[in-house]
Enzyme design. Structure first.
Site, PDB file in Angstrom:
ATOM      1  N   ASP A  90      16.675 -15.436   3.229  1.00  0.00           N
ATOM      2  CA  ASP A  90      17.779 -16.304   2.871  1.00  0.00           C
ATOM      3  C   ASP A  90      19.035 -15.430   2.905  1.00  0.00           C
ATOM      4  O   ASP A  90      18.947 -14.205   3.052  1.00  0.00           O
ATOM      5  CB  ASP A  90      17.553 -16.903   1.477  1.00  0.00           C
ATOM      6  CG  ASP A  90      18.236 -18.251   1.303  1.00  0.00           C
ATOM      7  OD1 ASP A  90      19.168 -18.557   2.075  1.00  0.00           O
ATOM      8  OD2 ASP A  90      17.859 -18.992   0.375  1.00  0.00           O
TER       9      ASP A  90
ATOM     10  N   HIS B 150      21.806 -18.551  -5.571  1.00  0.00           N
ATOM     11  CA  HIS B 150      23.122 -18.268  -5.004  1.00  0.00           C
ATOM     12  C   HIS B 150      23.985 -17.495  -5.997  1.00  0.00           C
ATOM     13  O   HIS B 150      24.848 -16.698  -5.606  1.00  0.00           O
ATOM     14  CB  HIS B 150      23.852 -19.560  -4.622  1.00  0.00           C
ATOM     15  CG  HIS B 150      23.242 -20.280  -3.455  1.00  0.00           C
ATOM     16  ND1 HIS B 150      22.162 -21.123  -3.587  1.00  0.00           N
ATOM     17  CD2 HIS B 150      23.559 -20.267  -2.137  1.00  0.00           C
ATOM     18  CE1 HIS B 150      21.844 -21.612  -2.394  1.00  0.00           C
ATOM     19  NE2 HIS B 150      22.670 -21.108  -1.498  1.00  0.00           N
TER      20      HIS B 150
END
Length: 619
Positions: free
Chosen positions: A326, A245
């Site tokens: 993702d 992330h």
């Protein structure tokens, strides 16, 4: 690439009438789907390639905060889900609590109905994939009254494929009640690094065989329960100390290590018929022939690498289902390329769906991404045939799941009676009871007596909105109280101050026994200070690790240590029953616990029970 007969067959389908013809047994392409694709303009096809989120509790929301958030993400003309679908016609919508989709289950079902109606009102009449991340444990989007299971590492501690199948079935049935037809689960990553900040207890464990077995069972359970499973994160995210992330993780597994450690769970998920596989934004340089480790030239995240997405996943593993990225808002995929390049490169690598999720810290422009794909086709960088391949896979998934057989509306009036039923709750309790692991029990500190003792329950709490609740101490105190034991609850938050630590120690000195709930103490000096202050009181202290079992290494002075792997209510209830001897602990460590010097403190498979001699270990 498509068969040469595509255009002729598609044209014939446009002219045909009546019901859709049967798929030819020897063809990977469905004639009905080919006809559907041939009737769609490029803009609609590109829309099907996107999975994104929308703010609001209804498709036509006018709530000012939701409208403002949608306009900030998509532009001034998009106020709600209806507007989003009308303009971009996306293939999938994702639900989150922070996007105001999941606070009320009846309203969530209504939102699903609204969005499906909006999708079917478009010219192509293609229903939506509606997805969420309901892994249980550390990552769960739906809280009570939804049935909560303890999570994947807890399932690993049970060693039971039957429990994984059951958890998947119950989760699938309850998600389907809300009109959610896809779960971004299970996690097939093998968590071989205890420092992993992003996977950890989201994994079934460190043993490839165990992770493979439970991945297979979880896929079957979810899909038998009525939702599509999305196995993640290919080619493997379990051996890293970086969170994709926030940065680009590098995993230096050789090809032999990847085949032995990372690949088997994905093979198992594919063999189980997983509808979807999600990519990982990780660099695996030894799987990429053009990657120079020294200069980092040619080293792209797996999401953008054809050798991994096409060479390994499509060709070697033989996967022809839908591959979704993702989130493309994550930094792990954005360090090297601009927002107009990332979606195009992902499609060129071999993925089918591009996930763009709003993230206040790092958000890719949806309009930029959408138009980048359109422009890549118009310029010839991407062929329309390549787009059609992915659209075919997406429509095939939707057709196989029966999306085109009805209107996809769910009964909003029956939502509450179908969530968290006594039968489902009993199944969750059974899983929890088999997962609790007694790691340390020096001098028979456990089980505790339930007569006349003053028990202090203290430790972690985080209920900051819009996150789901993380109150293990509260739930543990409630569960102990339900056993008839008098308890005092003193929650210390996520990072207790010196004053809070001192107050907790004072309460401990006035108690007979202390139970403290921890969550990832390796990354929290303040939590370590709390537990050490409690130990310094000289009172018996039981540490309950409500997430990572690795916490035990930080507290050699604790006489008793219990791992639950999650803070869900069934896990805390099971822990209470173990603490007071109402049940015998049967969970086994699904990971090795290293000591602070790197040696093995507790081996994989370690467990204690009240029926075995103190200090004995079972593998």
């Amino acid at each position: 690439m498509r068969h040469p007969r595509f255009l002729a067959l598609a044209a014939a389908m446009i002219l045909s009438v009546g019901t859709a013809p049967a798929v030819h047994a020897d063809s990977g392409e469905d004639p009905w789907i080919l006809g559907k694709i041939a009737s769609m303009p490029l803009e609609e096809k590109v829309g099907q390639l996107f999975a994104t989120n929308v703010y609001g509790e209804s498709g036509d929301t006018t709530a000012p905060a939701d409208v403002a958030a949608n306009q900030a993400m998509y532009g001034p003309g998009i106020e709600n889900g209806d507007d989003l679908i009308a303009r971009y016609k996306p293939g999938a919508i994702l639900y989150f609590r922070w996007s105001n989709n999941l606070h009320d289950p009846v309203r969530t079902a209504g939102l699903s109905n609204d969005l499906q109606r909006a999708a079917l009102a478009q010219p192509a009449r293609i229903p939506l994939l509606i997805a969420t991340d309901q892994e249980h444990g550390a990552v769960y989007r739906l809280d009570e009254p939804f049935t909560a299971f303890p999570g994947q590492m807890a399932l690993g501690a049970t060693r039971s494929a039957g429990h994984a199948l059951t958890a998947g079935k119950v989760t699938g049935r309850e998600l389907a009640t809300l009109g959610i037809n896809q779960d971004y689960a299970p996690v097939a990553d093998v968590n071989v690094d205890p420092r992993n900040p992003v996977i950890g207890v989201r994994s079934f464990g460190e043993d490839t065989g165990l992770v493979s077995e439970l991945t297979r069972a979880s896929v079957r359970g979810l899909q038998q329960g009525g939702v599509s499973a999305a196995v993640k994160h290919f080619p493997g995210h379990g051996d890293t100390v970086n969170d994709s992330h926030n940065s680009v993780p590098w995993i230096f597994h050789t090809r032999e290590q990847w085949e032995r450690i990372d690949a088997p769970p994905f093979r198992a998920g594919i063999a189980a018929g997983a509808d979807m596989i999600m990519t990982a934004h990780v660099v695996m340089p030894y799987l990429q022939s053009d990657c120079d480790v020294q200069t980092q030239v040619g080293c792209d995240p797996a999401t953008l690498d054809p050798e991994i997405m096409t060479g390994l996943l499509r060709e070697e593993l033989g996967y022809d289902g839908v591959v979704v990225t993702d989130s493309l808002s994550m930094q792990g995929v954005r360090d090297k390329y601009g927002d107009d390049r990332v979606p195009v490169l992902a499609l060129k690598a071999g993925v089918d769906m591009l996930m763009i999720v709003d993230d206040p810290a790092s958000t890719i422009s949806f309009d930029v991404a959408y138009n980048a794909v359109l422009n890549a086709v118009r310029s010839g960088e991407l062929t329309e045939e390549r787009v059609d391949e992915s659209v075919h896979r997406i429509l095939r998934l939707k057709k196989q799941r029966g999306f085109f057989d009805g209107d996809q509306q769910v009964d909003e009036g029956k939502v509450l009676q179908r969530l968290g039923s006594p039968a489902h709750q009993a199944l969750a309790r059974a899983v929890a009871d088999h997962s609790v692991t007694l790691v340390r029990n020096d001098s028979g500190a456990l089980p505790l007596t339930d007569t006349g003792q003053r028990v202090l329950v203290t430790g972690y709490r985080n209920v900051a909105p819009p996150s789901v609740k993380i109150p293990p101490a509260e739930r543990l105190a409630e569960a102990i109280g339900d056993l008839g034991v008098t308890t005092e609850l003193f929650e210390t938050g996520t990072s207790p101050s010196a004053a809070t630590v001192a107050a907790a120690a004072a309460r401990a000195r006035a108690s007979d026994v202390v139970v403290v709930a921890t969550v990832n103490t390796a990354g929290s000096a303040s939590q370590r200070s709390l537990v050490n202050a409690l130990l310094a009181t000289g009172k018996p202290v039981v540490v309950v690790a409500a997430r990572n079992p690795y916490d035990v290494a930080d507290f050699p002075g604790a006489a008793a240590f219990v791992a639950t792997y999650s803070w869900e209510r069934p896990a805390m209830q099971a822990a209470a029953r173990v603490l007071f001897g109402r049940t015998d602990p049967t969970g086994r460590l699904p990971v090795t616990i290293p000591a602070t010097d790197g040696s093995v403190l507790y081996p994989y498979g370690h467990s204690l029970s009240y029926r075995s001699s103190p200090g004995r270990s079972s593998t």
